[in-house]
Design a protein around this motif. Structure first.
Motif, PDB file in Angstrom:
ATOM      1  N   MET A  68       0.877  -1.386  -0.055  1.00  0.00           N
ATOM      2  CA  MET A  68       0.025  -0.120  -0.061  1.00  0.00           C
ATOM      3  C   MET A  68       0.825   1.131  -0.088  1.00  0.00           C
ATOM      4  O   MET A  68       0.456   2.358  -0.427  1.00  0.00           O
ATOM      5  N   ARG A  69       2.179   1.277   0.423  1.00  0.00           N
ATOM      6  CA  ARG A  69       3.093   2.308   0.635  1.00  0.00           C
ATOM      7  C   ARG A  69       4.234   2.408  -0.434  1.00  0.00           C
ATOM      8  O   ARG A  69       4.723   3.464  -0.512  1.00  0.00           O
ATOM      9  N   ILE A  70       4.257   1.387  -1.012  1.00  0.00           N
ATOM     10  CA  ILE A  70       5.743   1.386  -1.874  1.00  0.00           C
ATOM     11  C   ILE A  70       5.713   2.639  -2.924  1.00  0.00           C
ATOM     12  O   ILE A  70       6.918   3.051  -2.812  1.00  0.00           O
ATOM     13  N   GLU A  71       4.877   2.897  -3.423  1.00  0.00           N
ATOM     14  CA  GLU A  71       4.852   3.667  -4.630  1.00  0.00           C
ATOM     15  C   GLU A  71       5.187   5.242  -3.871  1.00  0.00           C
ATOM     16  O   GLU A  71       6.228   6.007  -4.352  1.00  0.00           O
ATOM     17  N   ALA A  72       4.318   5.538  -2.979  1.00  0.00           N
ATOM     18  CA  ALA A  72       4.673   7.055  -2.055  1.00  0.00           C
ATOM     19  C   ALA A  72       6.145   7.043  -1.765  1.00  0.00           C
ATOM     20  O   ALA A  72       6.853   8.132  -1.702  1.00  0.00           O
ATOM     21  N   VAL A  73       6.438   5.855  -0.947  1.00  0.00           N
ATOM     22  CA  VAL A  73       7.710   5.974  -0.276  1.00  0.00           C
ATOM     23  C   VAL A  73       8.861   6.055  -1.401  1.00  0.00           C
ATOM     24  O   VAL A  73       9.909   7.030  -1.354  1.00  0.00           O
ATOM     25  N   SER A  74       8.812   5.333  -2.215  1.00  0.00           N
ATOM     26  CA  SER A  74       9.997   5.169  -3.578  1.00  0.00           C
ATOM     27  C   SER A  74       9.973   6.671  -4.076  1.00  0.00           C
ATOM     28  O   SER A  74      11.067   6.886  -4.475  1.00  0.00           O
ATOM     29  N   ARG A  75       8.892   7.063  -4.312  1.00  0.00           N
ATOM     30  CA  ARG A  75       8.650   8.344  -5.087  1.00  0.00           C
ATOM     31  C   ARG A  75       9.408   9.606  -4.185  1.00  0.00           C
ATOM     32  O   ARG A  75      10.382  10.287  -4.677  1.00  0.00           O
ATOM     33  N   ASP A  76       9.077   9.474  -3.037  1.00  0.00           N
ATOM     34  CA  ASP A  76       9.833  10.465  -1.902  1.00  0.00           C
ATOM     35  C   ASP A  76      11.224  10.406  -2.073  1.00  0.00           C
ATOM     36  O   ASP A  76      12.077  11.311  -1.776  1.00  0.00           O
ATOM     37  N   LEU A  77      11.787   9.115  -2.025  1.00  0.00           N
ATOM     38  CA  LEU A  77      13.125   8.821  -1.987  1.00  0.00           C
ATOM     39  C   LEU A  77      13.842   8.623  -3.415  1.00  0.00           C
ATOM     40  O   LEU A  77      15.124   8.613  -3.457  1.00  0.00           O
ATOM     41  N   GLY A  78      13.074   8.983  -4.596  1.00  0.00           N
ATOM     42  CA  GLY A  78      13.661   9.079  -5.971  1.00  0.00           C
ATOM     43  C   GLY A  78      13.919   7.875  -6.458  1.00  0.00           C
ATOM     44  O   GLY A  78      14.918   7.537  -7.342  1.00  0.00           O
ATOM     45  N   VAL A  79      13.367   6.656  -6.070  1.00  0.00           N
ATOM     46  CA  VAL A  79      13.521   5.463  -6.513  1.00  0.00           C
ATOM     47  C   VAL A  79      12.757   4.837  -7.335  1.00  0.00           C
ATOM     48  O   VAL A  79      11.522   4.900  -6.963  1.00  0.00           O
ATOM     49  N   SER A  80      12.889   4.212  -8.696  1.00  0.00           N
ATOM     50  CA  SER A  80      11.889   3.588  -9.325  1.00  0.00           C
ATOM     51  C   SER A  80      11.655   2.151  -8.875  1.00  0.00           C
ATOM     52  O   SER A  80      12.481   1.654  -8.391  1.00  0.00           O
ATOM     53  N   ILE A  81      10.498   1.723  -9.211  1.00  0.00           N
ATOM     54  CA  ILE A  81      10.097   0.371  -9.055  1.00  0.00           C
ATOM     55  C   ILE A  81       9.933  -0.366 -10.137  1.00  0.00           C
ATOM     56  O   ILE A  81       9.286   0.161 -11.197  1.00  0.00           O
ATOM     57  N   VAL A  82      10.506  -1.612 -10.276  1.00  0.00           N
ATOM     58  CA  VAL A  82      10.150  -2.626 -11.443  1.00  0.00           C
ATOM     59  C   VAL A  82       9.279  -3.723 -10.396  1.00  0.00           C
ATOM     60  O   VAL A  82       9.757  -4.369  -9.757  1.00  0.00           O
ATOM     61  N   TRP A  83       7.776  -3.831 -10.893  1.00  0.00           N
ATOM     62  CA  TRP A  83       7.013  -4.691 -10.302  1.00  0.00           C
ATOM     63  C   TRP A  83       7.107  -6.218 -10.857  1.00  0.00           C
ATOM     64  O   TRP A  83       7.509  -6.259 -11.848  1.00  0.00           O
ATOM     65  N   ARG A  84       7.329  -7.031  -9.885  1.00  0.00           N
ATOM     66  CA  ARG A  84       7.292  -8.359 -10.258  1.00  0.00           C
ATOM     67  C   ARG A  84       6.204  -9.214  -9.552  1.00  0.00           C
ATOM     68  O   ARG A  84       6.772  -9.948  -8.474  1.00  0.00           O
ATOM     69  N   PRO A  85       5.101  -9.383 -10.023  1.00  0.00           N
ATOM     70  CA  PRO A  85       4.167 -10.209  -9.216  1.00  0.00           C
ATOM     71  C   PRO A  85       4.501 -11.719  -9.482  1.00  0.00           C
ATOM     72  O   PRO A  85       5.079 -12.042 -10.433  1.00  0.00           O
ATOM     73  N   PHE A  86       3.888 -12.246  -8.392  1.00  0.00           N
ATOM     74  CA  PHE A  86       4.402 -13.674  -8.265  1.00  0.00           C
ATOM     75  C   PHE A  86       3.406 -14.612  -7.232  1.00  0.00           C
ATOM     76  O   PHE A  86       2.820 -13.728  -6.659  1.00  0.00           O
ATOM     77  N   LEU A  87       3.341 -15.769  -7.028  1.00  0.00           N
ATOM     78  CA  LEU A  87       2.652 -16.497  -6.257  1.00  0.00           C
ATOM     79  C   LEU A  87       3.418 -17.089  -5.273  1.00  0.00           C
ATOM     80  O   LEU A  87       4.490 -17.615  -5.544  1.00  0.00           O
TER      81      LEU A  87
END
Length: 180
Positions: free
Chosen positions: A1-20
């Protein structure tokens, strides 16, 4: 729920890797979540999730059954991993499951979520049922295993270092932001 906001604040881009997680658990000899095998750990996990949700102002409902069947949701997320809507879809699925206790295996619910996040629901659902989506998800699980992932959420830095758990989110992103 938080990763996009926190990463944006730190200037880090996210690469989503959904899995089971289910297939990873099965290779460890588990047929369900370890929280179901160890009742004391399960009770603690539920209480800890309640505390975390209170802290972040999120509702919490333990879904019944737990864990839920998430195969179609995972295929959709895997199919959409490079789409702008994947973060919103992921948050909406978690909110439906853990905020409202809804059945995330319900295709109608997933279609409504896709529409809500601006995704072409009919096309995405058709693609999620196709053999290629099944292969993509199997490959995603194999990649997670190769990276040493054993739980979620997990964060893997570009150097391969693994961080596990919501309480490690800031540590993971700070480690990455120092190298950017």
């Amino acid at each position: 729920m938080r990763i996009e906001a926190v990463s944006r604040d730190l200037g880090v881009s996210i690469v989503w890797r959904p899995f089971l997680l289910g297939p990873i658990f099965k290779k460890q000899g588990w047929s369900t979540s370890p929280f179901n095998f160890y009742p004391a750990k399960g009770r603690y996990m539920v209480r800890d999730m309640e505390r975390q949700c209170e802290r972040y102002g999120l509702p919490f409902t333990l879904p019944e059954p737990f864990p839920q069947q998430s195969l179609l949701a995972a295929r959709i997320a895997c199919r959409g991993r490079n789409e702008a809507w994947v973060g919103a879809f992921t948050r909406a699925v978690f909110m439906a499951e853990f905020g409202q206790g809804l059945d995330i295996s319900d295709e109608g619910l997933l279609a409504a979520i896709l529409l809500e996040v601006g995704a072409p629901a009919k096309q995405v659902l058709a693609e999620a049922h196709a053999p290629a989506a099944k292969d993509d998800l199997r490959a995603a699980v194999a990649e997670a295993e190769e990276r040493g992932i054993f739980g979620a959420p997990s964060f893997v830095a570009p150097n391969g270092e693994l961080f596990w758990g919501d309480d490690r989110l800031e540590i993971a992103l700070e480690a990455v932001s120092e190298t950017v």
